[in-house]
Scaffold this motif. Structure first.
Motif, PDB file in Angstrom:
ATOM      1  N   ILE A   1     -17.533   8.592   6.604  1.00 48.97           N
ATOM      2  CA  ILE A   1     -18.199   7.322   5.920  1.00 48.97           C
ATOM      3  C   ILE A   1     -19.501   7.659   5.418  1.00 48.97           C
ATOM      4  N   GLN A   2     -20.218   8.138   4.054  1.00 48.32           N
ATOM      5  CA  GLN A   2     -21.761   8.034   3.699  1.00 48.32           C
ATOM      6  C   GLN A   2     -22.553   7.386   3.867  1.00 48.32           C
ATOM      7  N   ILE A   3     -23.874   7.087   4.384  1.00 44.09           N
ATOM      8  CA  ILE A   3     -24.706   5.602   4.529  1.00 44.09           C
ATOM      9  C   ILE A   3     -25.665   6.420   3.351  1.00 44.09           C
ATOM     10  N   GLN A   4     -26.288   5.775   2.019  1.00 46.35           N
ATOM     11  CA  GLN A   4     -26.560   6.316   0.929  1.00 46.35           C
ATOM     12  C   GLN A   4     -28.072   5.228   0.744  1.00 46.35           C
ATOM     13  N   GLN A   5     -28.102   5.151   0.546  1.00 47.20           N
ATOM     14  CA  GLN A   5     -29.993   3.811  -0.447  1.00 47.20           C
ATOM     15  C   GLN A   5     -30.157   4.754  -1.083  1.00 47.20           C
ATOM     16  N   PHE A   6     -30.384   3.384  -1.898  1.00 42.50           N
ATOM     17  CA  PHE A   6     -30.104   2.947  -3.664  1.00 42.50           C
ATOM     18  C   PHE A   6     -31.703   2.512  -4.124  1.00 42.50           C
ATOM     19  N   GLY A   7     -31.461   2.647  -5.174  1.00 46.58           N
ATOM     20  CA  GLY A   7     -33.520   2.570  -6.373  1.00 46.58           C
ATOM     21  C   GLY A   7     -32.717   1.138  -6.673  1.00 46.58           C
ATOM     22  N   LEU A   8     -33.333   0.026  -7.465  1.00 48.83           N
ATOM     23  CA  LEU A   8     -32.532  -1.285  -8.272  1.00 48.83           C
ATOM     24  C   LEU A   8     -32.793  -0.456  -9.506  1.00 48.83           C
ATOM     25  N   PHE A   9     -32.477   0.788  -9.609  1.00 46.16           N
ATOM     26  CA  PHE A   9     -31.793   0.776 -10.885  1.00 46.16           C
ATOM     27  C   PHE A   9     -30.937   1.937 -10.761  1.00 46.16           C
ATOM     28  N   GLY A  10     -29.916   1.856  -9.756  1.00 46.49           N
ATOM     29  CA  GLY A  10     -29.197   2.638  -9.068  1.00 46.49           C
ATOM     30  C   GLY A  10     -28.909   3.870  -8.981  1.00 46.49           C
ATOM     31  N   GLU A  11     -30.779   3.902  -8.590  1.00 40.65           N
ATOM     32  CA  GLU A  11     -31.124   6.177  -8.767  1.00 40.65           C
ATOM     33  C   GLU A  11     -30.274   6.153  -7.123  1.00 40.65           C
ATOM     34  N   LEU A  12     -30.351   6.918  -6.571  1.00 41.70           N
ATOM     35  CA  LEU A  12     -30.118   7.719  -5.289  1.00 41.70           C
ATOM     36  C   LEU A  12     -31.391   7.876  -4.625  1.00 41.70           C
ATOM     37  N   LEU A  13     -31.965   7.255  -3.615  1.00 46.89           N
ATOM     38  CA  LEU A  13     -33.482   7.653  -3.245  1.00 46.89           C
ATOM     39  C   LEU A  13     -32.823   8.213  -1.734  1.00 46.89           C
ATOM     40  N   ASP A  14     -31.657   8.589  -1.474  1.00 45.29           N
ATOM     41  CA  ASP A  14     -32.157   9.341   0.207  1.00 45.29           C
ATOM     42  C   ASP A  14     -30.221   8.673   0.898  1.00 45.29           C
ATOM     43  N   SER A  15     -29.815  10.220   1.307  1.00 47.01           N
ATOM     44  CA  SER A  15     -28.689   9.798   2.440  1.00 47.01           C
ATOM     45  C   SER A  15     -28.785   9.593   3.719  1.00 47.01           C
ATOM     46  N   LEU A  16     -28.716   8.733   4.375  1.00 43.73           N
ATOM     47  CA  LEU A  16     -29.244   8.230   5.881  1.00 43.73           C
ATOM     48  C   LEU A  16     -28.489   8.957   6.830  1.00 43.73           C
ATOM     49  N   THR A  17     -26.622   9.162   6.104  1.00 37.39           N
ATOM     50  CA  THR A  17     -26.219   9.098   7.913  1.00 37.39           C
ATOM     51  C   THR A  17     -24.772   9.715   7.400  1.00 37.39           C
ATOM     52  N   THR A  18     -23.679  10.563   7.978  1.00 35.50           N
ATOM     53  CA  THR A  18     -22.617  10.154   8.257  1.00 35.50           C
ATOM     54  C   THR A  18     -21.667   9.323   9.359  1.00 35.50           C
ATOM     55  N   VAL A  19     -20.541   8.453   9.130  1.00 36.88           N
ATOM     56  CA  VAL A  19     -20.169   8.475  10.338  1.00 36.88           C
ATOM     57  C   VAL A  19     -18.832   8.518   9.932  1.00 36.88           C
ATOM     58  N   THR A  20     -17.677   8.751  11.152  1.00 34.75           N
ATOM     59  CA  THR A  20     -16.726   8.752  11.099  1.00 34.75           C
ATOM     60  C   THR A  20     -15.904   7.874  11.782  1.00 34.75           C
ATOM     61  N   THR A  21     -14.824   7.678  11.426  1.00 33.50           N
ATOM     62  CA  THR A  21     -13.639   5.242  12.205  1.00 33.50           C
ATOM     63  C   THR A  21     -12.519   6.013  11.892  1.00 33.50           C
ATOM     64  N   PRO A  22     -12.205   5.272  12.414  1.00 37.03           N
ATOM     65  CA  PRO A  22     -10.361   5.638  12.304  1.00 37.03           C
ATOM     66  C   PRO A  22     -10.392   3.983  11.431  1.00 37.03           C
TER      67      PRO A  22
END
Length: 554
Positions: free
Chosen positions: A67-88
């Protein structure tokens, strides 16, 4: 005369014995779970089940979510990729990621009773095992981001239970007048907004203040709800006019005011206290789909035309949202039937496609496919050894021959074999104009059974090539060949048919002797080492059951 009578009696006895020995074996009532034993269960899906020859272990593949955790602005623009977690995957789904109200950490589930918190501040994670969490609503953050809460049913009443993950100290807040909850939102100072069925089976929205005083806000089921200052803002559907109504309720005055009925599909409320507004996604009757803000007087404005996916969550300032992107991989798990514990054999390679486990004949290792290449993993050390090179054709569904000398596999079209120690893949189905998958060896090792375009194909293997021995029409999946010691026809092939069921077929004649239907969907099945029982997953539980019941003929 006596001699003739004696001969007739002998012939009659012989015929009776012949009928008894050639009659089909009576089936067990699998559907009603007679003589069925649950071996183990868990929240992860158990696919491509296999049982070790020494009867002590089982292996299976289970999906893993990256799972990639990402941050988006109010217009849908990608602001940042925060982290990636792995889980079953849990019960067939990637766990939801829950952002803390302070925006500094996330919460997600990693097993039936374990949750993991990841901090964006120090990039560290911590796992909490909450043993009493069973059959409860999803875990939510408290407003201060320090604890969790959920709805729990105890002694014929519903409560919000707040649990401190550090001390495990719990607090309870009674949800008064409630017979079945829809949603409960914990607010600061232990205030609660909650909705559900009242005692008269009608839907209501209630507010419980910091002094535990309960107020009936509205006789409806709100689609979404929040609180801004001393006002409760919520939506209800008017079935007479077929409008979604956005309303506010004044706690101080006990009055209700309609803000708008021009919106549809309102969701993802975010309070903006400094502006005195609420932000949400919706479709306006005139202005269309987008992100809107509205004040407590009903004045609104459209901020953008972008609408975030349903799972996205607002950051504390409301100027961006946190979303997830999920990729699916798989890992090989080993379950010890003696010690009753599970182990991840490919934990170091969870971002790979680890598929199709099968035991070696000595039960000391597992052969599997990783990214379409064959590997061997030693059970004692978890050491992985590459069996084939990566420039070979794709290698799926390996199976070890009964004599332990060969591994058979397929590339989705043809059948290949290679020595048990690894080496060069040898295509053995060059002359066969059929699409062949999932090879399984006969007990004596001179034949292979394969699945092919709604038919079962029996192949003869001479050590170098295969030739078609016979074919049987029908729907056959997950085929496994074994020798059943008490069956009158000896070697049998177990298969999963269409729908939730399985059966056995005589590979010499094509006669299906047993055909069972299971109430739950069957994800995978395999023979037990004793050749009399089978195991199957449904798909989170694994059962063992006798497939045949010996009968006596008079």
């Amino acid at each position: 005369m006596r001699f003739i009578r004696f001969v007739r009696l002998c012939l009659a006895a012989t015929m009776s014995l012949y009928i008894a020995c050639t009659s089909p074996v009576e089936q067990s009532k699998i559907g009603s779970h007679v003589d069925t034993q649950e071996l183990f269960s868990g929240a992860n899906t158990k696919e491509h089940l296999t049982w070790s020859p020494d009867s002590t272990k089982m292996a299976y593949q289970t999906p893993i979510a990256k799972i990639q955790i990402q941050q988006f602005g109010l217009f849908g623009e990608l602001l940042d990729s925060l982290t990636t977690v792995t889980t079953p995957y849990l019960y067939g789904e990637a766990p939801a990621v829950n952002l803390a109200p302070n925006g500094e950490k996330i919460l997600y589930k990693v097993s039936e009773q374990s949750y993991r918190v990841f901090s964006f501040v120090d990039q560290r994670s911590k796992t909490y095992t909450l043993t009493d969490l069973q059959n409860v609503s999803p875990l939510e953050w408290t407003p201060d981001s320090d604890a969790f809460y959920y709805i729990v049913y105890q002694e014929n009443k519903y409560f919000i239970e707040i649990i401190d993950p550090q001390t495990f100290i719990t607090q309870h807040i009674l949800l008064d007048s409630l017979t079945r909850p829809f949603e409960a939102k914990l607010l600061p100072n232990h205030q609660v907004l909650y909705s559900g069925y009242a005692t008269n089976a009608t839907s209501h929205l209630w507010y419980k203040d910091a002094d535990a005083k309960v107020t009936l806000v509205a006789p409806c089921r709100p689609h979404t709800m929040t609180m801004l200052d001393d006002f409760i803002v919520y939506t209800c559907y008017d079935y007479e006019t077929r409008h979604e109504i956005l309303q506010q309720y004044s706690v101080a005055h006990g009055t209700t005011k309609e803000l708008s009925r021009d919106f549809a599909g309102i969701r993802s409320f975010k309070t903006l206290p400094e502006q005195g507004e609420i932000q949400f996604y919706a479709e306006h009757a005139i202005e269309g789909v987008g992100l809107y803000r509205i004040d407590l007087e009903g004045n609104h404005q459209r901020v953008s035309t972008w609408v975030a996916p349903l799972s996205y969550q607002w950051t504390p300032d409301g100027l961006s949202s946190i979303g997830t992107c999920v990729e699916t991989f798989s890992t090989i798990c080993l379950y010890d039937l003696v010690e009753r514990r599970v182990r991840d054999l490919t934990a170091e390679a969870q971002h790979q496609h680890n598929l199709y486990p099968t035991f070696t004949n000595d039960s000391k290792a597992i052969i599997f496919s990783q990214n379409e290449q064959l590997f061997r993993v030693e059970l004692s050390t978890a050491e992985q050894v590459t069996l084939t090179s990566s420039n070979m054709p794709p290698q799926h569904r390996p199976e070890v021959s009964s004599n332990g000398q060969w591994i058979a596999c397929d590339d989705g079209q043809d059948i290949y074999v290679l020595p048990i120690g690894g080496g060069t893949l040898q295509k053995v189905s060059e002359s066969i104009a059929l699409s062949l998958q999932n090879p399984t060896w006969s007990p004596d090792g001179d034949k292979l059974a394969c699945e092919s375009d709604r038919q079962l194909v029996i192949l003869y293997f001479d050590g170098e090539q295969v030739s078609v021995d016979t074919t049987f029409s029908g729907f056959y999946q997950d085929i496994v060949w074994t020798r059943h010691p008490t069956s009158p026809f000896g070697a049998t092939i177990l298969f999963r048919g269409g729908g939730s069921g399985f059966g056995t077929i005589n590979p010499e004649t094509g006669v299906i002797y047993d055909d069972f239907m299971i109430r739950k969907p069957v994800a995978s099945l395999c023979w037990a080492p004793n050749g009399r029982d089978i195991a199957y997953s449904t798909p989170f539980e694994v059962y063992r059951t006798p497939l045949f019941t010996t009968i006596t003929h008079n």
